[in-house]
Design a protein around this motif. Sequence first.
Motif, PDB file in Angstrom:
ATOM      1  N   ARG A  94       0.837  -1.204   0.000  1.00 49.09           N
ATOM      2  CA  ARG A  94       0.000   0.000   0.000  1.00 49.09           C
ATOM      3  C   ARG A  94       0.872   1.254   0.000  1.00 49.09           C
ATOM      4  NH1 ARG A  94      -4.952  -0.487   4.031  1.00 49.09           N
ATOM      5  NH2 ARG A  94      -5.706   1.155   2.661  1.00 49.09           N
ATOM      6  N   LEU A  95       1.934   1.225   0.792  1.00 43.61           N
ATOM      7  CA  LEU A  95       2.838   2.380   0.830  1.00 43.61           C
ATOM      8  C   LEU A  95       3.544   2.570  -0.505  1.00 43.61           C
ATOM      9  CD1 LEU A  95       4.334   2.011   4.408  1.00 43.61           C
ATOM     10  CD2 LEU A  95       2.875   3.861   3.571  1.00 43.61           C
ATOM     11  N   LYS A  96       3.825   1.475  -1.197  1.00 32.11           N
ATOM     12  CA  LYS A  96       4.462   1.585  -2.513  1.00 32.11           C
ATOM     13  C   LYS A  96       3.597   2.430  -3.444  1.00 32.11           C
ATOM     14  CE  LYS A  96       4.471  -1.898  -5.413  1.00 32.11           C
ATOM     15  NZ  LYS A  96       4.791  -3.172  -6.107  1.00 32.11           N
ATOM     16  N   SER A  97       2.328   2.162  -3.453  1.00 28.12           N
ATOM     17  CA  SER A  97       1.405   2.925  -4.290  1.00 28.12           C
ATOM     18  C   SER A  97       1.419   4.405  -3.909  1.00 28.12           C
ATOM     19  CB  SER A  97      -0.004   2.347  -4.152  1.00 28.12           C
ATOM     20  OG  SER A  97      -0.935   3.134  -4.835  1.00 28.12           O
ATOM     21  N   ILE A  98       1.392   4.676  -2.627  1.00 28.28           N
ATOM     22  CA  ILE A  98       1.382   6.068  -2.152  1.00 28.28           C
ATOM     23  C   ILE A  98       2.679   6.772  -2.523  1.00 28.28           C
ATOM     24  CG2 ILE A  98       1.406   7.512  -0.075  1.00 28.28           C
ATOM     25  CD1 ILE A  98      -0.530   5.380   1.143  1.00 28.28           C
ATOM     26  N   TYR A  99       3.824   6.123  -2.262  1.00 25.25           N
ATOM     27  CA  TYR A  99       5.112   6.754  -2.580  1.00 25.25           C
ATOM     28  C   TYR A  99       5.290   6.960  -4.080  1.00 25.25           C
ATOM     29  CZ  TYR A  99       6.987   6.816   2.133  1.00 25.25           C
ATOM     30  OH  TYR A  99       7.211   7.096   3.456  1.00 25.25           O
ATOM     31  N   MET A 100       4.756   6.065  -4.881  1.00 25.54           N
ATOM     32  CA  MET A 100       4.842   6.255  -6.332  1.00 25.54           C
ATOM     33  C   MET A 100       4.029   7.475  -6.752  1.00 25.54           C
ATOM     34  SD  MET A 100       4.852   2.329  -7.690  1.00 25.54           S
ATOM     35  CE  MET A 100       5.273   2.695  -9.386  1.00 25.54           C
ATOM     36  N   LYS A 101       2.854   7.650  -6.154  1.00 31.43           N
ATOM     37  CA  LYS A 101       2.037   8.823  -6.465  1.00 31.43           C
ATOM     38  C   LYS A 101       2.744  10.109  -6.042  1.00 31.43           C
ATOM     39  CE  LYS A 101      -2.402   6.472  -6.206  1.00 31.43           C
ATOM     40  NZ  LYS A 101      -3.645   6.288  -5.460  1.00 31.43           N
ATOM     41  N   ILE A 102       3.343  10.091  -4.859  1.00 35.97           N
ATOM     42  CA  ILE A 102       4.066  11.277  -4.376  1.00 35.97           C
ATOM     43  C   ILE A 102       5.229  11.589  -5.305  1.00 35.97           C
ATOM     44  CG2 ILE A 102       5.533  12.175  -2.525  1.00 35.97           C
ATOM     45  CD1 ILE A 102       3.729  10.564  -0.563  1.00 35.97           C
ATOM     46  N   SER A 103       5.964  10.560  -5.689  1.00 38.93           N
ATOM     47  CA  SER A 103       7.100  10.757  -6.592  1.00 38.93           C
ATOM     48  C   SER A 103       6.649  11.377  -7.915  1.00 38.93           C
ATOM     49  CB  SER A 103       7.796   9.421  -6.839  1.00 38.93           C
ATOM     50  OG  SER A 103       8.828   9.555  -7.773  1.00 38.93           O
ATOM     51  N   ASN A 104       5.563  10.863  -8.476  1.00 40.48           N
ATOM     52  CA  ASN A 104       5.040  11.407  -9.735  1.00 40.48           C
ATOM     53  C   ASN A 104       4.602  12.860  -9.569  1.00 40.48           C
ATOM     54  OD1 ASN A 104       5.452   9.051 -11.194  1.00 40.48           O
ATOM     55  ND2 ASN A 104       3.424   8.254 -10.722  1.00 40.48           N
ATOM     56  N   MET A 105       3.973  13.163  -8.450  1.00 40.51           N
ATOM     57  CA  MET A 105       3.537  14.541  -8.199  1.00 40.51           C
ATOM     58  C   MET A 105       4.743  15.467  -8.078  1.00 40.51           C
ATOM     59  SD  MET A 105       0.404  13.805  -5.529  1.00 40.51           S
ATOM     60  CE  MET A 105       0.240  15.513  -5.055  1.00 40.51           C
ATOM     61  N   GLU A 106       5.787  15.002  -7.400  1.00 44.22           N
ATOM     62  CA  GLU A 106       6.994  15.827  -7.263  1.00 44.22           C
ATOM     63  C   GLU A 106       7.650  16.062  -8.617  1.00 44.22           C
ATOM     64  OE1 GLU A 106       9.547  14.043  -4.344  1.00 44.22           O
ATOM     65  OE2 GLU A 106       8.271  14.692  -2.681  1.00 44.22           O
ATOM     66  N   GLU A 107       7.675  15.034  -9.456  1.00 39.03           N
ATOM     67  CA  GLU A 107       8.250  15.190 -10.793  1.00 39.03           C
ATOM     68  C   GLU A 107       7.470  16.221 -11.604  1.00 39.03           C
ATOM     69  OE1 GLU A 107       8.763  11.519 -12.941  1.00 39.03           O
ATOM     70  OE2 GLU A 107       9.749  10.580 -11.224  1.00 39.03           O
ATOM     71  N   LYS A 108       6.146  16.142 -11.554  1.00 38.00           N
ATOM     72  CA  LYS A 108       5.308  17.107 -12.276  1.00 38.00           C
ATOM     73  C   LYS A 108       5.536  18.519 -11.740  1.00 38.00           C
ATOM     74  CE  LYS A 108       1.638  13.879 -13.493  1.00 38.00           C
ATOM     75  NZ  LYS A 108       0.242  13.488 -13.277  1.00 38.00           N
ATOM     76  N   TYR A 109       5.651  18.643 -10.453  1.00 37.81           N
ATOM     77  CA  TYR A 109       5.875  19.943  -9.826  1.00 37.81           C
ATOM     78  C   TYR A 109       7.222  20.520 -10.257  1.00 37.81           C
ATOM     79  CZ  TYR A 109       6.493  23.475  -6.210  1.00 37.81           C
ATOM     80  OH  TYR A 109       6.709  24.650  -5.544  1.00 37.81           O
ATOM     81  N   GLU A 110       8.256  19.686 -10.253  1.00 36.64           N
ATOM     82  CA  GLU A 110       9.586  20.128 -10.669  1.00 36.64           C
ATOM     83  C   GLU A 110       9.581  20.571 -12.130  1.00 36.64           C
ATOM     84  OE1 GLU A 110      12.505  20.550  -9.002  1.00 36.64           O
ATOM     85  OE2 GLU A 110      11.376  20.138  -7.171  1.00 36.64           O
ATOM     86  N   LYS A 111       8.899  19.830 -12.990  1.00 39.41           N
ATOM     87  CA  LYS A 111       8.827  20.199 -14.396  1.00 39.41           C
ATOM     88  C   LYS A 111       8.115  21.524 -14.564  1.00 39.41           C
ATOM     89  CE  LYS A 111       8.956  15.542 -16.335  1.00 39.41           C
ATOM     90  NZ  LYS A 111       8.194  14.483 -17.021  1.00 39.41           N
ATOM     91  N   ARG A 112       7.041  21.697 -13.807  1.00 39.56           N
ATOM     92  CA  ARG A 112       6.276  22.934 -13.886  1.00 39.56           C
ATOM     93  C   ARG A 112       7.129  24.120 -13.445  1.00 39.56           C
ATOM     94  NH1 ARG A 112       0.481  22.458 -11.379  1.00 39.56           N
ATOM     95  NH2 ARG A 112       0.105  21.265 -13.239  1.00 39.56           N
ATOM     96  N   ILE A 113       7.875  23.960 -12.378  1.00 39.56           N
ATOM     97  CA  ILE A 113       8.734  25.049 -11.873  1.00 39.56           C
ATOM     98  C   ILE A 113       9.830  25.371 -12.872  1.00 39.56           C
ATOM     99  CG2 ILE A 113      10.492  25.591 -10.135  1.00 39.56           C
ATOM    100  CD1 ILE A 113       8.760  24.277  -8.076  1.00 39.56           C
ATOM    101  N   ASN A 114      10.435  24.350 -13.439  1.00 37.10           N
ATOM    102  CA  ASN A 114      11.529  24.551 -14.378  1.00 37.10           C
ATOM    103  C   ASN A 114      11.084  25.145 -15.704  1.00 37.10           C
ATOM    104  OD1 ASN A 114      13.455  23.581 -12.571  1.00 37.10           O
ATOM    105  ND2 ASN A 114      13.202  21.478 -13.254  1.00 37.10           N
ATOM    106  N   ASN A 115       9.836  24.966 -16.062  1.00 32.57           N
ATOM    107  CA  ASN A 115       9.321  25.510 -17.303  1.00 32.57           C
ATOM    108  C   ASN A 115       8.844  26.953 -17.156  1.00 32.57           C
ATOM    109  OD1 ASN A 115       9.817  23.244 -18.837  1.00 32.57           O
ATOM    110  ND2 ASN A 115       7.842  22.331 -18.391  1.00 32.57           N
ATOM    111  N   VAL A 116       8.702  27.414 -15.924  1.00 32.37           N
ATOM    112  CA  VAL A 116       8.193  28.777 -15.702  1.00 32.37           C
ATOM    113  C   VAL A 116       9.291  29.771 -15.820  1.00 32.37           C
ATOM    114  CG1 VAL A 116       7.173  30.311 -13.974  1.00 32.37           C
ATOM    115  CG2 VAL A 116       6.291  28.005 -14.290  1.00 32.37           C
TER     116      VAL A 116
END
Length: 116
Positions: A94-116
């Motif tokens: 269950r934690l694997k699923s949660i950590y994967m979601k968090i990781s994906n969200m962080e990646e999207k956030y980083e991409k968004r910041i770097n593109n601004v």
Amino acid sequence: MNEKDYEDIFKIIICAGDARTLASEAIDLLEEYKFDLANQKLKEAKNKLVQCHNIQTEFLNAEAKDQKNNINIFMIHAQDHFSMATSSIEMAERLKSIYMKISNMEEKYEKRINNV
């Protein structure tokens, strides 16, 4: 209870302990987003749990054939370890699923910041 029964009981305790340790190691790896390594630990943990289950099934089959098992504190202790290992692996999954979601969200956030 004969000597083989005691050996099997302690095999359950050892295998279940190993499975629980591997699940805990997997959770540590998940916290670091090391998903491939965590998956390997979970696979090993599940294999250990299968070993426990197979031994437990021997006891259950014997009981079903009216070969009474003497329930003692060691058997109870082994079943407790087996249950805890099962729960630990389920929690790690269950934690694997949660950590994967968090990781994906962080990646999207980083991409968004770097593109601004």
